[in-house]
Design a protein around this motif. Structure first.
Motif, PDB file in Angstrom:
ATOM      1  N   GLU A   1      -8.845  -3.638  -5.176  1.00 12.58           N
ATOM      2  CA  GLU A   1      -7.430  -3.764  -4.818  1.00 12.58           C
ATOM      3  C   GLU A   1      -7.227  -3.621  -3.310  1.00 12.58           C
ATOM      4  OE1 GLU A   1      -3.455  -4.409  -5.073  1.00 12.58           O
ATOM      5  OE2 GLU A   1      -4.876  -4.622  -6.733  1.00 12.58           O
ATOM      6  N   VAL A   2      -7.860  -2.642  -2.705  1.00 14.85           N
ATOM      7  CA  VAL A   2      -7.723  -2.442  -1.261  1.00 14.85           C
ATOM      8  C   VAL A   2      -8.338  -3.622  -0.497  1.00 14.85           C
ATOM      9  CG1 VAL A   2      -8.422  -0.976   0.684  1.00 14.85           C
ATOM     10  CG2 VAL A   2      -7.545   0.061  -1.417  1.00 14.85           C
ATOM     11  N   THR A   3      -9.488  -4.098  -0.955  1.00 11.08           N
ATOM     12  CA  THR A   3     -10.131  -5.256  -0.312  1.00 11.08           C
ATOM     13  C   THR A   3      -9.237  -6.486  -0.402  1.00 11.08           C
ATOM     14  OG1 THR A   3     -12.319  -4.378  -0.823  1.00 11.08           O
ATOM     15  CG2 THR A   3     -12.192  -6.720  -0.320  1.00 11.08           C
ATOM     16  N   LYS A   4      -8.641  -6.701  -1.563  1.00 10.12           N
ATOM     17  CA  LYS A   4      -7.741  -7.842  -1.750  1.00 10.12           C
ATOM     18  C   LYS A   4      -6.549  -7.747  -0.800  1.00 10.12           C
ATOM     19  CE  LYS A   4      -4.614  -9.760  -5.186  1.00 10.12           C
ATOM     20  NZ  LYS A   4      -3.995  -9.511  -6.483  1.00 10.12           N
ATOM     21  N   ARG A   5      -5.983  -6.554  -0.695  1.00  9.67           N
ATOM     22  CA  ARG A   5      -4.837  -6.367   0.201  1.00  9.67           C
ATOM     23  C   ARG A   5      -5.230  -6.620   1.649  1.00  9.67           C
ATOM     24  NH1 ARG A   5      -0.892  -1.765  -1.846  1.00  9.67           N
ATOM     25  NH2 ARG A   5      -1.006  -2.180  -4.072  1.00  9.67           N
ATOM     26  N   GLU A   6      -6.386  -6.091   2.038  1.00  8.30           N
ATOM     27  CA  GLU A   6      -6.853  -6.274   3.419  1.00  8.30           C
ATOM     28  C   GLU A   6      -7.090  -7.750   3.721  1.00  8.30           C
ATOM     29  OE1 GLU A   6      -7.219  -4.091   5.967  1.00  8.30           O
ATOM     30  OE2 GLU A   6      -6.417  -2.494   4.695  1.00  8.30           O
ATOM     31  N   ARG A   7      -7.584  -8.478   2.741  1.00 11.95           N
ATOM     32  CA  ARG A   7      -7.863  -9.900   2.938  1.00 11.95           C
ATOM     33  C   ARG A   7      -6.572 -10.718   3.004  1.00 11.95           C
ATOM     34  NH1 ARG A   7     -10.636 -10.541  -1.371  1.00 11.95           N
ATOM     35  NH2 ARG A   7      -8.984 -11.442  -2.624  1.00 11.95           N
ATOM     36  N   GLU A   8      -5.649 -10.435   2.075  1.00 10.86           N
ATOM     37  CA  GLU A   8      -4.419 -11.222   1.996  1.00 10.86           C
ATOM     38  C   GLU A   8      -3.380 -10.823   3.039  1.00 10.86           C
ATOM     39  OE1 GLU A   8      -3.112 -10.832  -2.051  1.00 10.86           O
ATOM     40  OE2 GLU A   8      -4.724 -12.114  -2.820  1.00 10.86           O
ATOM     41  N   THR A   9      -3.246  -9.525   3.255  1.00 15.06           N
ATOM     42  CA  THR A   9      -2.249  -9.014   4.201  1.00 15.06           C
ATOM     43  C   THR A   9      -2.868  -7.838   4.961  1.00 15.06           C
ATOM     44  OG1 THR A   9      -0.615  -9.488   2.476  1.00 15.06           O
ATOM     45  CG2 THR A   9       0.155  -8.280   4.395  1.00 15.06           C
ATOM     46  N   PRO A  10      -3.577  -8.143   6.052  1.00 18.28           N
ATOM     47  CA  PRO A  10      -4.287  -7.074   6.781  1.00 18.28           C
ATOM     48  C   PRO A  10      -3.414  -5.890   7.193  1.00 18.28           C
ATOM     49  CG  PRO A  10      -4.919  -9.222   7.605  1.00 18.28           C
ATOM     50  CD  PRO A  10      -3.777  -9.443   6.664  1.00 18.28           C
ATOM     51  N   ASP A  11      -2.129  -6.109   7.400  1.00 15.48           N
ATOM     52  CA  ASP A  11      -1.253  -5.011   7.836  1.00 15.48           C
ATOM     53  C   ASP A  11      -0.430  -4.444   6.678  1.00 15.48           C
ATOM     54  OD1 ASP A  11       0.285  -7.260   7.510  1.00 15.48           O
ATOM     55  OD2 ASP A  11       1.599  -6.826   9.204  1.00 15.48           O
ATOM     56  N   TRP A  12      -0.940  -4.540   5.444  1.00 18.67           N
ATOM     57  CA  TRP A  12      -0.174  -4.100   4.286  1.00 18.67           C
ATOM     58  C   TRP A  12       0.223  -2.627   4.380  1.00 18.67           C
ATOM     59  CZ3 TRP A  12      -1.705  -0.255   0.909  1.00 18.67           C
ATOM     60  CH2 TRP A  12      -3.039   0.165   0.996  1.00 18.67           C
ATOM     61  N   ALA A  13      -0.662  -1.799   4.912  1.00 12.12           N
ATOM     62  CA  ALA A  13      -0.351  -0.365   5.009  1.00 12.12           C
ATOM     63  C   ALA A  13       0.783  -0.111   5.998  1.00 12.12           C
ATOM     64  CB  ALA A  13      -1.595   0.414   5.408  1.00 12.12           C
ATOM     65  N   ASP A  14       0.844  -0.906   7.050  1.00  8.70           N
ATOM     66  CA  ASP A  14       1.907  -0.753   8.039  1.00  8.70           C
ATOM     67  C   ASP A  14       3.259  -1.205   7.489  1.00  8.70           C
ATOM     68  OD1 ASP A  14       0.050   0.176   9.856  1.00  8.70           O
ATOM     69  OD2 ASP A  14      -0.324  -1.827  10.689  1.00  8.70           O
ATOM     70  N   ALA A  15       3.215  -2.091   6.501  1.00 13.15           N
ATOM     71  CA  ALA A  15       4.452  -2.634   5.936  1.00 13.15           C
ATOM     72  C   ALA A  15       5.081  -1.719   4.875  1.00 13.15           C
ATOM     73  CB  ALA A  15       4.173  -4.007   5.324  1.00 13.15           C
ATOM     74  N   LEU A  16       4.391  -0.636   4.532  1.00 11.39           N
ATOM     75  CA  LEU A  16       4.930   0.288   3.524  1.00 11.39           C
ATOM     76  C   LEU A  16       6.138   1.030   4.081  1.00 11.39           C
ATOM     77  CD1 LEU A  16       1.633   1.905   2.191  1.00 11.39           C
ATOM     78  CD2 LEU A  16       2.998   0.155   1.050  1.00 11.39           C
ATOM     79  N   SER A  17       7.076   1.337   3.198  1.00  4.44           N
ATOM     80  CA  SER A  17       8.218   2.157   3.610  1.00  4.44           C
ATOM     81  C   SER A  17       7.736   3.596   3.812  1.00  4.44           C
ATOM     82  CB  SER A  17       9.301   2.124   2.529  1.00  4.44           C
ATOM     83  OG  SER A  17       8.862   2.815   1.368  1.00  4.44           O
ATOM     84  N   GLU A  18       8.551   4.402   4.451  1.00  5.08           N
ATOM     85  CA  GLU A  18       8.187   5.811   4.676  1.00  5.08           C
ATOM     86  C   GLU A  18       7.943   6.534   3.351  1.00  5.08           C
ATOM     87  OE1 GLU A  18       7.396   7.491   7.435  1.00  5.08           O
ATOM     88  OE2 GLU A  18       7.564   5.543   8.429  1.00  5.08           O
ATOM     89  N   GLU A  19       8.758   6.227   2.357  1.00  5.67           N
ATOM     90  CA  GLU A  19       8.611   6.855   1.034  1.00  5.67           C
ATOM     91  C   GLU A  19       7.277   6.447   0.393  1.00  5.67           C
ATOM     92  OE1 GLU A  19      10.643   6.074  -3.185  1.00  5.67           O
ATOM     93  OE2 GLU A  19      12.068   6.823  -1.685  1.00  5.67           O
ATOM     94  N   GLN A  20       6.953   5.154   0.463  1.00  4.06           N
ATOM     95  CA  GLN A  20       5.694   4.667  -0.089  1.00  4.06           C
ATOM     96  C   GLN A  20       4.502   5.254   0.659  1.00  4.06           C
ATOM     97  OE1 GLN A  20       6.671   0.527   0.490  1.00  4.06           O
ATOM     98  NE2 GLN A  20       6.771   0.165  -1.731  1.00  4.06           N
ATOM     99  N   ARG A  21       4.625   5.326   1.967  1.00  8.07           N
ATOM    100  CA  ARG A  21       3.558   5.904   2.787  1.00  8.07           C
ATOM    101  C   ARG A  21       3.324   7.372   2.437  1.00  8.07           C
ATOM    102  NH1 ARG A  21       3.464   3.867   8.886  1.00  8.07           N
ATOM    103  NH2 ARG A  21       4.154   2.013   7.822  1.00  8.07           N
TER     104      ARG A  21
END
Length: 143
Positions: free
Chosen positions: A52-72
């Motif tokens: 799942e993490v690899t897929k996210r990194e491949r599809e949307t490299p900045d996925w972690a940065d796009a999380l809301s404060e609550e999600q983070r």
């Protein structure tokens, strides 16, 4: 509605719980029922998280940065819990492995002492060398 973030959080939470169950089972004395199933489930979940993490990194490299404060905050909480469960689990597994190794050495030493098997070998320089032969040991897998 579940999001991809919720899926990842669920996977990480499930892995944390499995590690806690395994740690608890390993601290109990007696025969360990279902340990192989726990280990298989742990491996499966770890693979799913990695995929799942690899897929996210491949599809949307900045996925972690796009999380809301609550999600983070929630991600930090569940991954922190996984880290803590992993540390405890690793310490217990290391103790179990060390204990098993010590036990096997003690059994082998006692078997060697009881059988007293020795061999002599004639060396190239004309001397005799005495060698302790390993004692035959058979382990019942249902200890």
């Amino acid at each position: 509605m579940l999001t991809m973030d919720d899926d990842l959080i669920d996977l990480v939470t499930s892995l944390s719980h499995l590690m806690e169950q395994e740690s608890e089972a390993l601290t109990r004395s007696g025969r360990l029922q279902g340990l192989a199933e726990l280990v298989a489930a742990k491996l499966r979940l770890a693979g799913q998280i990695e995929a799942e993490v690899t897929k996210r990194e491949r599809e949307t490299p900045d996925w972690a940065d796009a999380l809301s404060e609550e999600q983070r905050a929630e991600m930090a909480l569940v991954f922190g819990h996984l880290r803590d469960a992993s540390i405890v689990n690793a310490q217990i597994l290391e103790r179990q492995i060390a204990f098993s190794s010590d036990l096997m050495r003690a059994i082998a030493a006692e078997a060697q002492r009881a059988t007293g098997k020795r061999s002599s070998t004639y060396g190239a320089s004309g001397d005799m060398m005495r060698i302790d032969l390993p004692a035959p040991i058979s382990i019942n897998a249902r200890l």
